[in-house]
Each structure stands twice: as structure tokens, then as C-alpha cells.
Motif scaffolding. Structure first.
Motif, PDB file in Angstrom:
ATOM      1  N   ARG A   2      27.218  38.272  33.165  1.00 29.36           N
ATOM      2  CA  ARG A   2      26.911  36.922  33.654  1.00 29.36           C
ATOM      3  C   ARG A   2      25.520  36.474  33.221  1.00 29.36           C
ATOM      4  O   ARG A   2      25.204  35.295  33.280  1.00 29.36           O
ATOM      5  N   PHE A  49      35.695  27.617  29.763  1.00 30.90           N
ATOM      6  CA  PHE A  49      34.766  28.730  29.950  1.00 30.90           C
ATOM      7  C   PHE A  49      33.958  28.581  31.236  1.00 30.90           C
ATOM      8  O   PHE A  49      33.537  29.577  31.822  1.00 30.90           O
ATOM      9  N   ARG A  97      35.167  27.622  34.008  1.00 30.42           N
ATOM     10  CA  ARG A  97      36.002  28.131  35.099  1.00 30.42           C
ATOM     11  C   ARG A  97      35.950  29.650  35.211  1.00 30.42           C
ATOM     12  O   ARG A  97      36.385  30.218  36.194  1.00 30.42           O
ATOM     13  N   MET A  98      35.433  30.308  34.161  1.00 30.40           N
ATOM     14  CA  MET A  98      35.405  31.765  34.188  1.00 30.40           C
ATOM     15  C   MET A  98      34.165  32.313  34.866  1.00 30.40           C
ATOM     16  O   MET A  98      33.934  33.507  34.902  1.00 30.40           O
ATOM     17  N   GLN A  99      33.331  31.444  35.395  1.00 28.52           N
ATOM     18  CA  GLN A  99      32.085  31.897  35.991  1.00 28.52           C
ATOM     19  C   GLN A  99      31.745  31.010  37.180  1.00 28.52           C
ATOM     20  O   GLN A  99      32.085  29.832  37.184  1.00 28.52           O
ATOM     21  N   ASP A 100      31.072  31.592  38.161  1.00 27.66           N
ATOM     22  CA  ASP A 100      30.715  30.803  39.343  1.00 27.66           C
ATOM     23  C   ASP A 100      29.560  29.854  39.034  1.00 27.66           C
ATOM     24  O   ASP A 100      28.756  30.110  38.153  1.00 27.66           O
ATOM     25  N   GLU A 149      31.088  42.733  34.915  1.00 31.49           N
ATOM     26  CA  GLU A 149      31.010  41.426  35.581  1.00 31.49           C
ATOM     27  C   GLU A 149      29.572  41.053  35.926  1.00 31.49           C
ATOM     28  O   GLU A 149      29.152  39.923  35.744  1.00 31.49           O
TER      29      GLU A 149
END
Lengths: 328, 314
Positions: free
Chosen positions: B78, B102, B104-107, B74
Motif C-alpha cells: 500500500r 485501481f 477500488r483496490m485500495q482504501d 497487503e
């Protein structure tokens, strides 16, 4: 936690945009009127021949007893028929119509018949390519190189699948009620239904039998349907993780389910078949007291067997999905 | 010393007892473009998949921005944007929906960022069309947009020129250079040296699962050793005299001129250029008539081919 919600949103959106759910609603919209029409024909036919439902039930009992006297029918089958006769008699004694036509009654019958094959197929149509589809399309490479743990992605897929399984059951019930109610009337919620038959060998133990309103019966059925469908969905998820091709995963699951329904109808003397998951899918049968496919099976037994299958396939799915190499 | 963005150490992968990647190590520092070269089947894609946690290495580690990919995916991933092989996106979704997916899969990726990457790859006009209607070049660009979403420090492009037409390849090159100028660090793999030669600062050439050579263009060429080309009036005598020094190896001999007495010849030799003056003096003293001496540098292309093809043929 917020991330998981976003992941579920992703998976739910993918399932929605693949238009699978739309296909399911379309199938239901076509098939339910067909069944409603068939039922309507039957009801009309009965009305013409019988003054009221008591005569009809008596005739049913007489028919079954006729077949019982035939030598050509195997003993296994006869056992089931004898149970049916005893139940019908019980209905007569308590002055309850076993099949008063109404929207709710139709829905109840439909669910009872759909739980072993039809609803599992719908569930597979939604979920059988939930992982293998990403492999076939290659999108799994983008999905798994994002900074999200793999178990979270699989969990999101499972939860999205749960959502759609629930929706499928709900839509099936609602559409059944709305469409058949148009013909049979929208009543029948309060009609009494007998449940709690205990089968011991060839006889019915009527001690625990009691009447419950039909809406409660329907709700219980829907719950069992949901449980059976979730087990099918979870097994489908596992096959989807293990098998790379979408077609292969779909066929594997269908074969397993159809095999189960064939085995059940053989009312087999092979008793260890009761540990197979697909033989245990007809959970609603325990509610109305129809004889189980293999002697000695009960509702708690079937629920336990299905739970074990579900838990084992979840373990395999998560293990393989989180550890496996993505080579294709 | 610049910050090391990617560090690969002793990476190996065995699949079914067969070693696909064998003890590969290399590093990538901030602002660099690394060419990751090798013929098809050399283990490039397997290595790249291990970099982005698609495949677990049998041994060795991959560290991105100080985070081990295998133990902390994780944190490590990133910082990475990647396209592994083809830029496969969800065909039944629009480009925009894909990017949202995609994001939404990361802050920390908002709509403004999606719009930004869309305009970086110049896909504004078609972003709301379904991806299945896209051409390969557009999919490639959407793939890059996806890879850029999370503001990565490292961009991994596996065979980015595959299937693109010459115009597309040219656009991609310009684009990659532009990204590098903005401080991004890139790893570009290819089986064709010519496609990335002008683009990359350094190269890692992989062959048979092993690193065959690594370094800048100059380093690679120097490591290959210098070649010196000699021309003699009398080939036979000249070459005999030349090879009396054991530090000089003959690579190739080309006869030319009149074959009447003794033909003139060119000799390609592998030798250090420091040896040239004394060798010239020695040959002149020995009566050899030298018509020419010159240094010849092999091109990177030639090197790449000899390095990767020799074993394939053998």
C-alpha cells in the motif's frame, strides 16, 4: 468484505466492458429465431399428417420399431431406442402429449439440447480469458502489485464469472420463452411432464415415474444447466490460469468439451470414460429419462464426478495463481 | 539518519536452476531518487518484480516501510506505486475507468483523488477516452497516475523512458524531479545511464545479477580510483622512470610529436593523487623532462560502460 465487493465490481465491469455478454445476447437473438422457425416447420408438418398427437406418437413408435428390426444398427443403439419406445408408450397410456408445442416446451427442449455444447461455449466465450487475458495484455502486473491478496483477486474473478454464468442461463431461458412463445404461444406452464424414469439395462422401471408441471421441470433443468455451466466455467478458469495465451486456453477447453460430446455419442464400451467431466455434462438427460452415455451413470454419479472435477480445478487454480511467478 | 523506505537484503532468484539475481542488497531512504542501472538482461526487471511481489525470491527479503513484502504484501504494497515495464492498462476502458478500477483496490481513494492525480499528470482532456486510443506517452502518464493514486511513499518506475520520444523523456524527467521534491522516494531503472544520470541521487549498478557498484556519483568515481595524466618530452625514458614506483599503473600510452629521436608521449596512469608531488620530485631528480601533469576524472558514463561492457565482450 467490503473490499471483496469492490473487487467483484471491478471484475464484473471488465467482463461487461469487454462486451462479451452483449455478444452472447446477440448470438441468442439470432439463433433462437432460427431454431424456433425449424420447430415451427416441424410442428406444421406434423399437423398436416396427423389428426392428433396420439397418431403422431404411434407413428413415432412404429418408426423406431422399424429401425430396431434392422440388422445394421448396433446393439448399443438399439438399447436406447427400446427405452424411447417404452417411454413413448408410457406417455400414451397416461394420455400425456410428450411434446405439446408451447413457448415453455420449446425452452425445455432447447435447454436439454444446449447443455452439452451450446451453453458451455457461451460460458467459455465469457470466461476463458479471464486470467490469461490479463497476462496477454500485461495488465496482470498492475493488478497484482496492488495491496490485495492474490486469492481475493481470483475469488472476485470466480464470483464475477458465477454472476455472468447465472445471467447467461437466465437470459437464455427468457429469450427462448419470449421468442418461441411468439410463435407457439406463451402457455404451457402447467402441462404435465413425466420424470423419474429409472433405467435398468434395456428396460424402463416406471415405478417412480410421476408427472410434474412443465414450469417445475424447466426450473429443474435450468438448475442443472447452471451447475454444469459452473463446472465448465471453473475448468475454464483453471485453464486460463495455467495457459498464458487466450487463444490456447479457449481452444483447450473447447477441445475438452467437444471430445466429451463425441465420446458420449459413441455410447462407448469404454466404461471408465464416465469419469471424464465432459461425458457427464448432459445432466438434463436424467430428468426426461434418456439413456445415459455409458451404462450405470446416474444423476448423483454425474453430479459427484463434476463436483470432483470442479473442486480439483479450483484447488489447482488458487494454488498456481497465488504462488506462481509473473514472468511475462 | 533518514527513515529507510525500501530495504533489499541478500535477494536471490533462481529460475530453472539459473541464477538471475544473485545476492542483491541495497537501501532507499526517504526523499531519495535511486537509479537502478544495468544493461539489458542484468536482472533489473526480475529484481523489481520481486520488490512488488510479482515474483517470489528464492532467498532474501524485501522490506518496504518496515513491512516484509513477501509475508505481508497487503501492508507493504500500500506504500508503493509501480509501473513494471510497459504501462499496460485496460485498453477497452477509459482512462477514468482504469483509475476507478485501481482505486477500488485500495482504501481511502475517492473521486477527488482520482481527479487530483489526473491533473498531476495533465491528462484531464483525454481521461474519458478509451485507453486504446492513447499514445505511448499518454499511457505512461496514466500509468503514473495509477501509481500515484494510493499516495505512495515509494514509486518504482521500470524503464520509464522506453519508447518515449526525446520530448517525452524530458517531460518525464521534469515530472520525476517534481515528484521527488514533494517528498516521494523513487526507484528508477534504466539500461541507459545518460537518461537518469542527472536525475538520481544515488545509483545501484547491477550486472550479471550482482551489484557491480553502488553509491553517489562522487563515491562511484572515487571508488574507480584516480587517474593522472603525464606528459614527457622523451616518452620511453619518462615512462620507464615513472613505473619504478609499484604504486603507479600504466593504463594507456599515447606517443606524439617528432618520431626523430625519441617521441614525446602521454601516459595515463592509475595512481593516488597524494603521490603526485613526490613522483614529480623523483622524476625531476632522475632527469626526466616533464611537460605536464594533470588529474583526470572518469565520467560516470565511462565507468558504467567499462563496468557493464567488459564482461559482456569477454
Amino acid at each position: 468484505m467490503l473490499r471483496l465487493a469492490a473487487l467483484i465490481q471491478n471484475e464484473a465491469m471488465k467482463l461487461w466492458l469487454k462486451k462479451r455478454f452483449l455478444v452472447i445476447v446477440l448470438i441468442l437473438l439470432i439463433l433462437i429465431p432460427v431454431f424456433t422457425y425449424a420447430q415451427h416447420k416441424m410442428v406444421k408438418n406434423n399437423r398436416e399428417h396427423f389428426a392428433d398427437w396420439r397418431n403422431q406418437t404411434l407413428q413415432q413408435i412404429a418408426d423406431i420399431e422399424n429401425t430396431l428390426s434392422s440388422d445394421r444398427i448396433p446393439e448399443e443403439w438399439k438399447k436406447g431406442r427400446r427405452i424411447a419406445v417404452q417411454q413413448l408408450r408410457y406417455y400414451l397410456e397416461h394420455d400425456i402429449n410428450p411434446s405439446e408445442p408451447s413457448g415453455v416446451q420449446f425452452t425445455r427442449e432447447f435447454l436439454g439440447n444446449a447443455i452439452t455444447l451450446f451453453i458451455p461455449m457461451l460460458v467459455l466465450a465469457i470466461g476463458s480469458d479471464i486470467v490469461s487475458g490479463e497476462r496477454t495484455a500485461g495488465t496482470i502486473k498492475m493488478l497484482l502489485t496492488r495491496p490485495v491478496r492474490r486469492w481475493k483477486i481470483l475469488l472476485a474473478k470466480l464470483l464475477a464469472l458465477t454472476l455472468y454464468v447465472s445471467l447467461t442461463i437466465a437470459v437464455t431461458v427468457i429469450l427462448c420463452y419470449l421468442i418461441s412463445g411468439f410463435v407457439f404461444g406463451y402457455g404451457g406452464f402447467g402441462a404435465p411432464v413425466l420424470t423419474g424414469f429409472r433405467l435398468q439395462g434395456g428396460t424402463v422401471d416406471a415405478q417412480a415415474v410421476h408427472a410434474i408441471p412443465q414450469w417445475r421441470f424447466l426450473l429443474m433443468q435450468a438448475g442443472l444447466c447452471w451447475f454444469a455451466s459452473m463446472i465448465v466455467a471453473i475448468l475454464g478458469l483453471m485453464v486460463s490460469v495455467l495457459v498464458r495465451s487466450t487463444a490456447a486456453s479457449m481452444v483447450t477447453m473447447m477441445a475438452a468439451i467437444i471430445a466429451g460430446s463425441i465420446l458420449s455419442s459413441m455410447s462407448s464400451t469404454w466404461t471408465s470414460a464416465k469419469y471424464l467431466f465432459s461425458v457427464n455434462l448432459k445432466l438434463t438427460g436424467y430428468l426426461d429419462g434418456s439413456p445415459p452415455p455409458i451404462e450405470g451413470m446416474t444423476l448423483p454419479f454425474s453430479v459427484a464426478v463434476l463436483s470432483v472435477w470442479g473442486a480439483a480445478s479450483l484447488a489447482v487454480s488458487f494454488r498456481v495463481f497465488t504462488k506462481g511467478d509473473i514472468l511475462n | 539518519m533518514q527513515e529507510t523506505v525500501l530495504s533489499v537484503q541478500n535477494l536471490s532468484k533462481k529460475i530453472n536452476g539459473k541464477t538471475i539475481v544473485d545476492d542483491v542488497s541495497f537501501e532507499l531512504r526517504a526523499g531519495e531518487i535511486l537509479g537502478f542501472l544495468g544493461p539489458n538482461g542484468a536482472g533489473k526487471t526480475t529484481t523489481i518484480r520481486m520488490l512488488v511481489d510479482l515474483i517470489k525470491p528464492t532467498s532474501g527479503t524485501v522490506t518496504i516501510c518496515g513491512k516484509p513484502v513477501q509475508r505481508e504484501p497487503e501492508q507493504a504494497l500500500r506504500h508503493v506505486g509501480s509501473i513494471v515495464e510497459n504501462p499496460e492498462m485496460y485498453g477497452y476502458m477509459t482512462g477514468w475507468q482504469n483509475l476507478e478500477h485501481f482505486a477500488r483496490m485500495q482504501d481511502g481513494i475517492d473521486e477527488a483523488r482520482i481527479r487530483e492525480v489526473t491533473s498531476i499528470v495533465k491528462l484531464q482532456d483525454r481521461i474519458h477516452d478509451k485507453v486504446k486510443t492513447y499514445s505511448l506517452g499518454m499511457r505512461q502518464r496514466l500509468g503514473i497516475a495509477q501509481a500515484l493514486l494510493g499516495r505512495p511513499k515509494l514509486l518504482i518506475l521500470d524503464e520509464p523512458t522506453n519508447g518515449l520520444d526525446p520530448k517525452g523523456i524530458k517531460e518525464l524527467r521534469t515530472f520525476i524531479r517534481q515528484l521527488a521534491q514533494e517528498g516521494l522516494c523513487l526507484l528508477v531503472s534504466s539500461h541507459l545511464l545518460s537518461e537518469v544520470q542527472l536525475l538520481c541521487d544515488r545509483f545501484v549498478i547491477i550486472h550479471g545479477g550482482k551489484v557491480a557498484a553502488a553509491g553517489t556519483v562522487e563515491q562511484l568515481i572515487r571508488s574507480a580510483g584516480n587517474q593522472v595524466l603525464w606528459q614527457f618530452e622523451h616518452g620511453e625514458d619518462g615512462i620507464r622512470e615513472l613505473l619504478k614506483d609499484s604504486r603507479i599503473q600504466l593504463i594507456e600510452r599515447i606517443d606524439y610529436g617528432d618520431a626523430a629521436a625519441q617521441p614525446a608521449a602521454k601516459a595515463v596512469t592509475a595512481m593516488s593523487e597524494e603521490l603526485i608531488p613526490e613522483t614529480v620530485a623523483r622524476l625531476a631528480a632522475g632527469g626526466v623532462r616533464i611537460h605536464g601533469v594533470c588529474k583526470a576524472e572518469p565520467t560516470l558514463e565511462e565507468m558504467f560502460l567499462t563496468m557493464t561492457e567488459s564482461e559482456t565482450i569477454a
